[in-house]
Design an enzyme around this catalytic site. Structure first.
Site, PDB file in Angstrom:
ATOM      1  N   ASP A 168       0.854  -1.175   0.000  1.00  0.00           N
ATOM      2  CA  ASP A 168       0.000   0.000   0.000  1.00  0.00           C
ATOM      3  C   ASP A 168       0.901   1.240   0.000  1.00  0.00           C
ATOM      4  O   ASP A 168       2.080   1.163   0.365  1.00  0.00           O
ATOM      5  CB  ASP A 168      -0.878  -0.042   1.256  1.00  0.00           C
ATOM      6  CG  ASP A 168      -1.692   1.210   1.462  1.00  0.00           C
ATOM      7  OD1 ASP A 168      -2.322   1.668   0.497  1.00  0.00           O
ATOM      8  OD2 ASP A 168      -1.675   1.740   2.591  1.00  0.00           O
ATOM      9  N   SER A 217      -2.322   1.260  -4.714  1.00  0.00           N
ATOM     10  CA  SER A 217      -2.936   2.240  -3.822  1.00  0.00           C
ATOM     11  C   SER A 217      -4.349   2.595  -4.252  1.00  0.00           C
ATOM     12  O   SER A 217      -4.657   2.668  -5.444  1.00  0.00           O
ATOM     13  CB  SER A 217      -2.074   3.517  -3.812  1.00  0.00           C
ATOM     14  OG  SER A 217      -2.681   4.528  -3.050  1.00  0.00           O
ATOM     15  N   GLY A 218      -5.185   2.853  -3.241  1.00  0.00           N
ATOM     16  CA  GLY A 218      -6.490   3.442  -3.492  1.00  0.00           C
ATOM     17  C   GLY A 218      -6.364   4.934  -3.737  1.00  0.00           C
ATOM     18  O   GLY A 218      -7.356   5.612  -3.988  1.00  0.00           O
ATOM     19  N   GLU A 241      -1.393  10.654   4.243  1.00  0.00           N
ATOM     20  CA  GLU A 241      -2.465  10.327   3.309  1.00  0.00           C
ATOM     21  C   GLU A 241      -2.475  11.396   2.212  1.00  0.00           C
ATOM     22  O   GLU A 241      -2.766  12.564   2.478  1.00  0.00           O
ATOM     23  CB  GLU A 241      -3.813  10.288   4.027  1.00  0.00           C
ATOM     24  CG  GLU A 241      -3.942   9.191   5.065  1.00  0.00           C
ATOM     25  CD  GLU A 241      -4.142   7.815   4.438  1.00  0.00           C
ATOM     26  OE1 GLU A 241      -4.648   7.749   3.293  1.00  0.00           O
ATOM     27  OE2 GLU A 241      -3.781   6.820   5.088  1.00  0.00           O
ATOM     28  N   ASP A 257      -2.054  -0.534   5.861  1.00  0.00           N
ATOM     29  CA  ASP A 257      -2.546  -0.067   7.160  1.00  0.00           C
ATOM     30  C   ASP A 257      -4.052   0.060   7.247  1.00  0.00           C
ATOM     31  O   ASP A 257      -4.596   0.235   8.332  1.00  0.00           O
ATOM     32  CB  ASP A 257      -1.937   1.298   7.475  1.00  0.00           C
ATOM     33  CG  ASP A 257      -2.542   2.405   6.623  1.00  0.00           C
ATOM     34  OD1 ASP A 257      -3.119   3.357   7.185  1.00  0.00           O
ATOM     35  OD2 ASP A 257      -2.452   2.316   5.387  1.00  0.00           O
ATOM     36  N   LYS A 283      -6.770  -4.943  -4.986  1.00  0.00           N
ATOM     37  CA  LYS A 283      -5.486  -5.253  -4.351  1.00  0.00           C
ATOM     38  C   LYS A 283      -5.313  -6.757  -4.197  1.00  0.00           C
ATOM     39  O   LYS A 283      -4.240  -7.316  -4.484  1.00  0.00           O
ATOM     40  CB  LYS A 283      -5.390  -4.554  -2.993  1.00  0.00           C
ATOM     41  CG  LYS A 283      -5.271  -3.036  -3.099  1.00  0.00           C
ATOM     42  CD  LYS A 283      -5.030  -2.403  -1.738  1.00  0.00           C
ATOM     43  CE  LYS A 283      -4.806  -0.911  -1.869  1.00  0.00           C
ATOM     44  NZ  LYS A 283      -4.393  -0.278  -0.598  1.00  0.00           N
ATOM     45  N   ASP A 299      -0.306   5.050   0.910  1.00  0.00           N
ATOM     46  CA  ASP A 299      -0.574   6.055   1.939  1.00  0.00           C
ATOM     47  C   ASP A 299      -0.454   5.476   3.344  1.00  0.00           C
ATOM     48  O   ASP A 299      -1.023   4.419   3.649  1.00  0.00           O
ATOM     49  CB  ASP A 299      -1.971   6.646   1.750  1.00  0.00           C
ATOM     50  CG  ASP A 299      -2.074   7.481   0.487  1.00  0.00           C
ATOM     51  OD1 ASP A 299      -1.025   7.948  -0.004  1.00  0.00           O
ATOM     52  OD2 ASP A 299      -3.201   7.665  -0.012  1.00  0.00           O
ATOM     53  N   ARG A 332     -14.958  12.291  -1.044  1.00  0.00           N
ATOM     54  CA  ARG A 332     -13.806  13.157  -0.806  1.00  0.00           C
ATOM     55  C   ARG A 332     -13.343  13.862  -2.074  1.00  0.00           C
ATOM     56  O   ARG A 332     -13.066  15.064  -2.059  1.00  0.00           O
ATOM     57  CB  ARG A 332     -12.659  12.347  -0.184  1.00  0.00           C
ATOM     58  CG  ARG A 332     -12.912  11.918   1.252  1.00  0.00           C
ATOM     59  CD  ARG A 332     -11.809  11.018   1.766  1.00  0.00           C
ATOM     60  NE  ARG A 332     -11.813   9.739   1.064  1.00  0.00           N
ATOM     61  CZ  ARG A 332     -10.808   8.858   1.111  1.00  0.00           C
ATOM     62  NH1 ARG A 332      -9.730   9.117   1.817  1.00  0.00           N
ATOM     63  NH2 ARG A 332     -10.894   7.711   0.460  1.00  0.00           N
ATOM     64  N   ASN A 381      -9.005  -1.441   3.391  1.00  0.00           N
ATOM     65  CA  ASN A 381      -8.962  -1.926   2.013  1.00  0.00           C
ATOM     66  C   ASN A 381      -7.716  -2.768   1.736  1.00  0.00           C
ATOM     67  O   ASN A 381      -7.566  -3.329   0.648  1.00  0.00           O
ATOM     68  CB  ASN A 381      -9.052  -0.753   1.022  1.00  0.00           C
ATOM     69  CG  ASN A 381      -7.902   0.221   1.148  1.00  0.00           C
ATOM     70  OD1 ASN A 381      -7.329   0.380   2.227  1.00  0.00           O
ATOM     71  ND2 ASN A 381      -7.565   0.883   0.063  1.00  0.00           N
TER      72      ASN A 381
END
Length: 303
Positions: free
Chosen positions: A94, A182-183, A103, A250, A227, A96, A139, A253
């Site tokens: 991952d 990554s998301g 983030e 972390d 992922k 972030d 967001r 997801n």
């Protein structure tokens, strides 16, 4: 011996000594395990204790309980696992709050004066309280009209996590394939991937028009299923057994890929993720994942 328990202290903490290792060994011995002498991977920082005759979960629980009773040792991480396939050939990480310290979306929101509001949503999503895609759309929608140049300014403010480059470059030097997933957004994954040294990267795509964010994300979305599928697809493509894969993250997801990898590590993770993952690093930096694979510090590739 068919299993190994690794004790890892944060760099420069100097809180791991021979007496502490002996107490850990004794905690397994009293349950009927056969244990070997501690093998030091880095003085006062990391050591291995090989053992057999005890389930890895039972060994870890016993040692954790013992160390929690000793003053000045609560900062020691514990990884207990089979010796089979210990050095991994595939790393999925991952970005972030894992490979970078913050983030990226939250930091980007600061340029719109919305960091506090967006950070609150991020926190809930990463702890699994709300759906990832729902939180992502909400967001990003709040950032409609933000200047594209803010992406570059956000990148400049991001810091690579301690140990990230050593983790990726050491594993690459020993033949592993590495991927950053990554998301977050490809603007960041592309650049962070190059800086740290990953083979490839995957992220979400922000829609930009006229030099400004439109407030939309171009589908399909990179989420927890993506992922997991990427972990399994790369393992298949590279003909790497699942036991020889490593994943780290972390947030909520990340949990499916953490549970599916041979060694899945929740790294300084959100409470729900730390509770759900089989392995976790709460105190050390990302070099802890090298110690967990049996690398000694003098084997690390720093540049």
């Amino acid at each position: 011996m068919d299993s190994v328990l690794t004790l890892i202290a944060p760099p420069q903490a100097s809180i791991l000594d021979a007496a502490t290792a002996a107490r850990a060994r004794a905690a397994m011995d009293v349950l009927g395990a056969e244990t070997g002498q501690a093998v030091w991977l880095s003085a006062n920082e990391a050591c291995d204790i090989a053992f057999s005759g005890l389930a890895v979960e039972q060994a870890e629980a016993a040692v954790r309980e013992t160390l929690n009773e000793i003053p000045n040792t609560p900062g020691i991480d514990i990884i207990s696992q089979s010796l089979d396939g210990r050095r991994k050939k595939l790393l999925i990480a991952d970005m972030d709050s894992t490979i970078v310290t913050g983030e990226t979306l939250d930091e980007l929101a600061a340029f719109a004066g919305l960091k506090e509001r967006i950070s609150a949503i991020t926190k809930r999503a990463m702890n699994g309280e709300i759906g990832f895609a729902e939180a992502l759309f909400e967001r990003v929608g709040m950032l409609s009209g933000l200047e594209e140049k803010c992406l570059e300014e956000t990148l400049k403010a991001m810091a690579v996590s301690p140990g990230a480059q050593a983790l990726v470059r050491t594993m690459r030097a020993h033949g592993a394939y590495t991927a950053l997933i990554s998301g977050g957004f490809t603007y960041f994954t592309e650049r962070i991937s190059a800086t740290v040294g990953f083979h490839e990267h995957l992220g979400n795509h922000l829609e930009i028009a006229g030099g400004k964010l439109t407030g939309r994300v171009i589908e399909p979305i990179v989420d927890k299923e993506t992922k997991l599928k990427t972990l399994l697809a790369l393992a298949g493509k590279k003909r790497i057994p699942t036991i020889e894969t490593l994943s780290v993250g972390d947030g909520a997801n990340d949990l499916p890929m953490l549970l599916s990898a041979g060694l899945g590590v929740a790294y300084h993770a959100k409470p729900a993720v730390a509770a759900g993952a089989r392995h976790r690093i709460d105190h050390g930096d990302l070099t802890a994942l090298l110690f967990a694979q049996g690398y000694a510090r003098d084997e690390f590739t720093i540049t």
